[in-house]
Design a protein around this motif. Structure first.
Motif, PDB file in Angstrom:
ATOM      1  N   UNK A 153       5.491  -5.823  12.745  1.00 40.66           N
ATOM      2  CA  UNK A 153       5.864  -4.516  13.270  1.00 40.66           C
ATOM      3  C   UNK A 153       4.909  -3.433  12.764  1.00 40.66           C
ATOM      4  N   UNK A 154       4.609  -3.467  11.476  1.00 34.96           N
ATOM      5  CA  UNK A 154       3.712  -2.475  10.896  1.00 34.96           C
ATOM      6  C   UNK A 154       2.318  -2.582  11.494  1.00 34.96           C
ATOM      7  N   UNK A 155       1.821  -3.793  11.682  1.00 32.86           N
ATOM      8  CA  UNK A 155       0.488  -3.993  12.238  1.00 32.86           C
ATOM      9  C   UNK A 155       0.410  -3.505  13.678  1.00 32.86           C
ATOM     10  N   UNK A 156       1.427  -3.833  14.482  1.00 32.37           N
ATOM     11  CA  UNK A 156       1.431  -3.421  15.889  1.00 32.37           C
ATOM     12  C   UNK A 156       1.524  -1.909  16.032  1.00 32.37           C
ATOM     13  N   UNK A 157       2.315  -1.265  15.185  1.00 29.37           N
ATOM     14  CA  UNK A 157       2.453   0.188  15.267  1.00 29.37           C
ATOM     15  C   UNK A 157       1.208   0.914  14.763  1.00 29.37           C
ATOM     16  N   UNK A 158       0.543   0.360  13.760  1.00 31.83           N
ATOM     17  CA  UNK A 158      -0.696   0.981  13.298  1.00 31.83           C
ATOM     18  C   UNK A 158      -1.774   0.892  14.380  1.00 31.83           C
ATOM     19  N   UNK A 159      -1.774  -0.201  15.118  1.00 33.12           N
ATOM     20  CA  UNK A 159      -2.715  -0.322  16.234  1.00 33.12           C
ATOM     21  C   UNK A 159      -2.410   0.727  17.304  1.00 33.12           C
ATOM     22  N   UNK A 160      -1.122   0.979  17.569  1.00 37.36           N
ATOM     23  CA  UNK A 160      -0.738   2.032  18.518  1.00 37.36           C
ATOM     24  C   UNK A 160      -1.201   3.397  18.026  1.00 37.36           C
ATOM     25  N   UNK A 161      -1.014   3.654  16.732  1.00 38.80           N
ATOM     26  CA  UNK A 161      -1.441   4.938  16.173  1.00 38.80           C
ATOM     27  C   UNK A 161      -2.947   5.126  16.333  1.00 38.80           C
ATOM     28  N   UNK A 162      -3.695   4.056  16.092  1.00 39.95           N
ATOM     29  CA  UNK A 162      -5.146   4.128  16.253  1.00 39.95           C
ATOM     30  C   UNK A 162      -5.513   4.427  17.699  1.00 39.95           C
ATOM     31  N   UNK A 163      -4.843   3.763  18.634  1.00 40.50           N
ATOM     32  CA  UNK A 163      -5.141   3.954  20.057  1.00 40.50           C
ATOM     33  C   UNK A 163      -4.746   5.346  20.521  1.00 40.50           C
ATOM     34  N   UNK A 193       7.129  -3.754  26.689  1.00 42.77           N
ATOM     35  CA  UNK A 193       7.074  -5.098  26.121  1.00 42.77           C
ATOM     36  C   UNK A 193       6.505  -5.060  24.701  1.00 42.77           C
ATOM     37  N   UNK A 194       5.426  -4.289  24.512  1.00 39.84           N
ATOM     38  CA  UNK A 194       4.819  -4.162  23.185  1.00 39.84           C
ATOM     39  C   UNK A 194       5.815  -3.559  22.192  1.00 39.84           C
ATOM     40  N   UNK A 195       6.507  -2.502  22.612  1.00 40.45           N
ATOM     41  CA  UNK A 195       7.465  -1.857  21.727  1.00 40.45           C
ATOM     42  C   UNK A 195       8.641  -2.741  21.372  1.00 40.45           C
ATOM     43  N   UNK A 196       9.148  -3.500  22.347  1.00 42.13           N
ATOM     44  CA  UNK A 196      10.278  -4.383  22.081  1.00 42.13           C
ATOM     45  C   UNK A 196       9.887  -5.537  21.155  1.00 42.13           C
ATOM     46  N   UNK A 197       8.719  -6.119  21.398  1.00 38.61           N
ATOM     47  CA  UNK A 197       8.250  -7.199  20.533  1.00 38.61           C
ATOM     48  C   UNK A 197       8.054  -6.682  19.109  1.00 38.61           C
ATOM     49  N   UNK A 198       7.507  -5.483  18.976  1.00 36.95           N
ATOM     50  CA  UNK A 198       7.303  -4.897  17.657  1.00 36.95           C
ATOM     51  C   UNK A 198       8.633  -4.655  16.950  1.00 36.95           C
ATOM     52  N   UNK A 199       9.626  -4.170  17.684  1.00 36.39           N
ATOM     53  CA  UNK A 199      10.932  -3.897  17.088  1.00 36.39           C
ATOM     54  C   UNK A 199      11.643  -5.172  16.658  1.00 36.39           C
ATOM     55  N   UNK A 200      11.447  -6.253  17.422  1.00 32.28           N
ATOM     56  CA  UNK A 200      12.132  -7.504  17.119  1.00 32.28           C
ATOM     57  C   UNK A 200      11.381  -8.369  16.115  1.00 32.28           C
ATOM     58  N   UNK A 201      10.115  -8.036  15.840  1.00 29.76           N
ATOM     59  CA  UNK A 201       9.304  -8.859  14.936  1.00 29.76           C
ATOM     60  C   UNK A 201       9.638  -8.543  13.477  1.00 29.76           C
ATOM     61  N   UNK A 202       9.035  -9.324  12.565  1.00 31.05           N
ATOM     62  CA  UNK A 202       9.235  -9.069  11.143  1.00 31.05           C
ATOM     63  C   UNK A 202       8.505  -7.789  10.727  1.00 31.05           C
ATOM     64  N   UNK A 203       8.720  -7.390   9.492  1.00 27.61           N
ATOM     65  CA  UNK A 203       8.228  -6.095   9.043  1.00 27.61           C
ATOM     66  C   UNK A 203       6.702  -6.007   9.083  1.00 27.61           C
ATOM     67  N   UNK A 204       6.008  -7.073   8.660  1.00 23.66           N
ATOM     68  CA  UNK A 204       4.552  -7.044   8.632  1.00 23.66           C
ATOM     69  C   UNK A 204       3.959  -6.936  10.025  1.00 23.66           C
TER      70      UNK A 204
END
Length: 288
Positions: free
Chosen positions: A110-120, A97-108
């Motif tokens: 998406x970038x914020x959600x993926x950086x949070x994943x990288x941190x985790x 769900x997190x990945x799909x929402x990130x892929x469908x969201x706008x660029x900003x």
């Protein structure tokens, strides 16, 4: 039904997949019907019959407390395999769900959600699970919470990458040109097309979760006594390993065979869901 028939027929043509699926089906069925099977009480202590060798009354013998090993092995399916399935399913659903929402969201976003994943993901998942279970205490519920907290970013990362690749497809561009809602694209296009990879990843990861649950129980941080669990059975058998080495075989072999079967099944699913095979199955596996 056509999709299901394609998957089943493809798996049936693979001997290793048939063997793995049959073994897992038997394991899950035995665990499901454990309460109604004519098994000895897995927690009943009988010190007068401890360390019995396999016999007609006790097919796999008894342990240090006189408990029937075969009964504990069957009941252990619930605390080992079923717990791993629930933990993997919840983790995979949340990460997907997190990945799909990130892929469908706008660029900003998406970038914020993926950086949070990288941190985790910078924290080792095994260490995080140990920390969570140590903080919350032993128990099935806490193991599931630990797996969910530690492993969801890996699913999010992989599913997001797959969804991003799908977004360049013609049918996605057509939907965008027709001003389709992002939620509609998410539920009607992105999710169905990552579902195959979802099952492959979840199948492979279930084996790792079984090993983690068994390891935690072996260390005394998993399922608490007297609940039957394969890792705990190994921990109890290691204390008498030099005198009764056969005590470690039942639980050890069940862990080994179950994890190997899950990996064989996951590899077979990955081959079935390859793009070349999708395209060759009468118009593609994912017909719209």
């Amino acid at each position: 039904m056509k999709r299901l028939f394609f998957v089943l027929s493809s798996l049936w043509n693979k001997p290793t997949a048939r063997l793995a699926a049959g073994f897992l089906f038997c394991v899950l069925t035995l665990g499901l019907f454990a309460p109604v099977l004519p098994l000895a009480d897995p927690t009943a202590i009988d010190l007068g019959n401890k360390f019995l060798s396999p016999c007609s009354a006790h097919w796999l013998g008894t342990d240090a407390l006189g408990r029937d090993i075969f009964s504990r092995l069957i009941w252990g399916i619930r605390s080992s395999v079923y717990t791993a399935l629930v933990a993997t399913l919840l983790t995979a659903l949340f990460g997907t769900l997190w990945g799909l929402v990130s892929a469908a969201a706008n660029r900003q976003t998406d970038e914020l959600m993926m950086r949070f994943c990288d941190l985790w993901m910078s924290f080792p998942s095994e260490v995080m699970i140990l920390a969570m279970v140590g903080l919350l205490g032993p128990g099935i519920e806490n193991i599931i919470i630990g797996c969910l907290v530690a492993k969801w970013p890996w699913y999010a990362r992989m599913i997001r990458s797959l969804a991003k690749r799908i977004q360049n497809s013609a049918f996605i561009r057509f939907s965008l040109v027709n001003n389709a809602d992002r939620r509609w694209i998410l539920t009607r296009h992105l999710f169905p097309n990552v579902l195959a990879d979802f099952f492959v990843l979840a199948t492979l990861d279930t084996g790792s979760v079984i090993l983690m649950i068994s390891s935690l129980s072996f260390l005394g941080l998993g399922v608490s006594a007297p609940t039957a669990e394969w890792g705990m059975m190994l921990a109890e058998a290691k204390n008498v390993m030099t005198l009764y080495p056969w005590q470690m075989l039942p639980a050890g072999l069940m862990i080994l065979c179950t994890v190997v079967a899950l990996h064989f099944l996951g590899d077979a699913l990955a081959q079935v869901f390859e793009p070349k095979q999708r395209a060759s199955s009468h118009g593609g596996f994912y017909e719209r």
